[in-house]
Design an enzyme around this catalytic site. Sequence first.
Site, PDB file in Angstrom:
ATOM      1  N   LYS A   1       1.473  -0.890  -0.058  1.00 30.77           N
ATOM      2  CA  LYS A   1      -0.228  -0.190   0.079  1.00 30.77           C
ATOM      3  C   LYS A   1       0.819   1.117  -0.211  1.00 30.77           C
ATOM      4  O   LYS A   1       0.483   2.595  -1.100  1.00 30.77           O
ATOM      5  CB  LYS A   1      -0.882   0.772   1.127  1.00 30.77           C
ATOM      6  CG  LYS A   1      -2.038  -1.547   1.014  1.00 30.77           C
ATOM      7  CD  LYS A   1      -3.249  -0.632   2.324  1.00 30.77           C
ATOM      8  CE  LYS A   1      -2.549  -0.064   3.638  1.00 30.77           C
ATOM      9  NZ  LYS A   1      -1.826  -1.644   4.488  1.00 30.77           N
TER      10      LYS A   1
ATOM     11  N   ARG B   1      -8.265   2.345  10.912  1.00 29.98           N
ATOM     12  CA  ARG B   1      -8.041   0.838  11.109  1.00 29.98           C
ATOM     13  C   ARG B   1      -8.648   0.332  11.560  1.00 29.98           C
ATOM     14  O   ARG B   1      -8.810  -1.534  12.195  1.00 29.98           O
ATOM     15  CB  ARG B   1      -6.925   0.467  11.560  1.00 29.98           C
ATOM     16  CG  ARG B   1      -5.871   1.407  10.614  1.00 29.98           C
ATOM     17  CD  ARG B   1      -4.386   1.731  12.447  1.00 29.98           C
ATOM     18  NE  ARG B   1      -2.923   1.966  11.375  1.00 29.98           N
ATOM     19  CZ  ARG B   1      -2.145   1.309  11.261  1.00 29.98           C
ATOM     20  NH1 ARG B   1      -2.895   0.189  10.594  1.00 29.98           N
ATOM     21  NH2 ARG B   1      -0.847   1.908  10.568  1.00 29.98           N
TER      22      ARG B   1
ATOM     23  N   ARG C   1      12.911  -8.922   3.898  1.00 31.14           N
ATOM     24  CA  ARG C   1      12.583  -7.284   4.108  1.00 31.14           C
ATOM     25  C   ARG C   1      14.833  -6.812   3.863  1.00 31.14           C
ATOM     26  O   ARG C   1      14.768  -6.768   5.078  1.00 31.14           O
ATOM     27  CB  ARG C   1      11.574  -6.775   4.000  1.00 31.14           C
ATOM     28  CG  ARG C   1      11.709  -5.093   4.300  1.00 31.14           C
ATOM     29  CD  ARG C   1      10.674  -3.884   3.854  1.00 31.14           C
ATOM     30  NE  ARG C   1       9.338  -4.928   5.399  1.00 31.14           N
ATOM     31  CZ  ARG C   1       8.179  -4.739   5.793  1.00 31.14           C
ATOM     32  NH1 ARG C   1       7.748  -4.313   4.972  1.00 31.14           N
ATOM     33  NH2 ARG C   1       7.871  -5.610   6.820  1.00 31.14           N
TER      34      ARG C   1
ATOM     35  N   ARG D   1      14.875  -4.914  10.031  1.00 30.03           N
ATOM     36  CA  ARG D   1      14.117  -4.789  10.732  1.00 30.03           C
ATOM     37  C   ARG D   1      13.807  -5.597  12.154  1.00 30.03           C
ATOM     38  O   ARG D   1      13.754  -7.207  11.780  1.00 30.03           O
ATOM     39  CB  ARG D   1      13.105  -4.235  10.913  1.00 30.03           C
ATOM     40  CG  ARG D   1      12.853  -2.413  10.563  1.00 30.03           C
ATOM     41  CD  ARG D   1      11.461  -2.451  10.123  1.00 30.03           C
ATOM     42  NE  ARG D   1      10.315  -2.660  10.650  1.00 30.03           N
ATOM     43  CZ  ARG D   1       9.032  -2.212  10.679  1.00 30.03           C
ATOM     44  NH1 ARG D   1       9.312  -1.718   9.887  1.00 30.03           N
ATOM     45  NH2 ARG D   1       7.602  -3.439  11.203  1.00 30.03           N
TER      46      ARG D   1
ATOM     47  N   ARG E   1       1.330  -9.275  13.363  1.00 32.29           N
ATOM     48  CA  ARG E   1       0.666  -9.115  12.684  1.00 32.29           C
ATOM     49  C   ARG E   1      -0.622  -8.806  12.147  1.00 32.29           C
ATOM     50  O   ARG E   1      -1.784  -7.875  11.860  1.00 32.29           O
ATOM     51  CB  ARG E   1       2.208  -7.664  12.300  1.00 32.29           C
ATOM     52  CG  ARG E   1       2.815  -7.097  13.179  1.00 32.29           C
ATOM     53  CD  ARG E   1       3.832  -6.627  12.218  1.00 32.29           C
ATOM     54  NE  ARG E   1       3.442  -5.588  11.551  1.00 32.29           N
ATOM     55  CZ  ARG E   1       4.077  -5.466   9.945  1.00 32.29           C
ATOM     56  NH1 ARG E   1       5.643  -6.090  10.134  1.00 32.29           N
ATOM     57  NH2 ARG E   1       4.271  -4.297   9.094  1.00 32.29           N
TER      58      ARG E   1
END
Length: 218
Positions: free
Chosen positions: A15, A90, A132, A165, A176
């Site tokens: 997104k 959200r 990532r 991360r 998540r």
Amino acid sequence: MKKELIFLGPPACGKGTQTDKLAKYFGFPHIDTGSLLRAEIKSGSENGKIAQQYIDKGLLVPITLVAEIIKNRLKQDDCKNGFILDGYPRSLEQAEMLEVIRKEIDGDNEVDFRATYFEIDTNLLVERIVNRRSCPKCGEIYNLISKPPKNEGKCDKCDVELTQRKDDNAETAQARFDTYNRETSPLVEYYKNKNVLSSIDADGTIEEVWERLLKVVE
């Protein structure tokens, strides 16, 4: 006609990347609620001071305060022709608050409001997150599978070591997604019932997803 766009989809679905491109394409502001909240705190405004008090205590900023900050941002002149909201709403409660905000700002004016759902398999997203990497200097994002750096482990722009991360692991990613499914995914049905929802296949290259997105928002 004024365009008001929101994107829905799980973490790492792309997104943010597409929002940046679309904001430049339309010339609308890309309103990232996380950045907006940080800017409000940095400005020293009354709302920012209140938000900081909650953050300092490790608490979530009240949704009514977040809504107030967003409303003030959407009232600014650069939003008069349209905006793209990233990270809001959200939850169903926030979606209903956004309805109130939009009615207050737009009145009886005709507005093209659309919600776009980025649809993708969760297993693919876990793979994206685990692979990532980012540049600690310029912030460029890489993926060891779909967008690897030219030189292994080094940023193409800065030639510094890429970092991962701490929360970019399979266990945290699944947590998540669980939160997303519980709190945010009901928004898909909410906007579908209002006949303002479009879905796109978010599995593909940035350009492939971009072409799909343009077809539903233009």
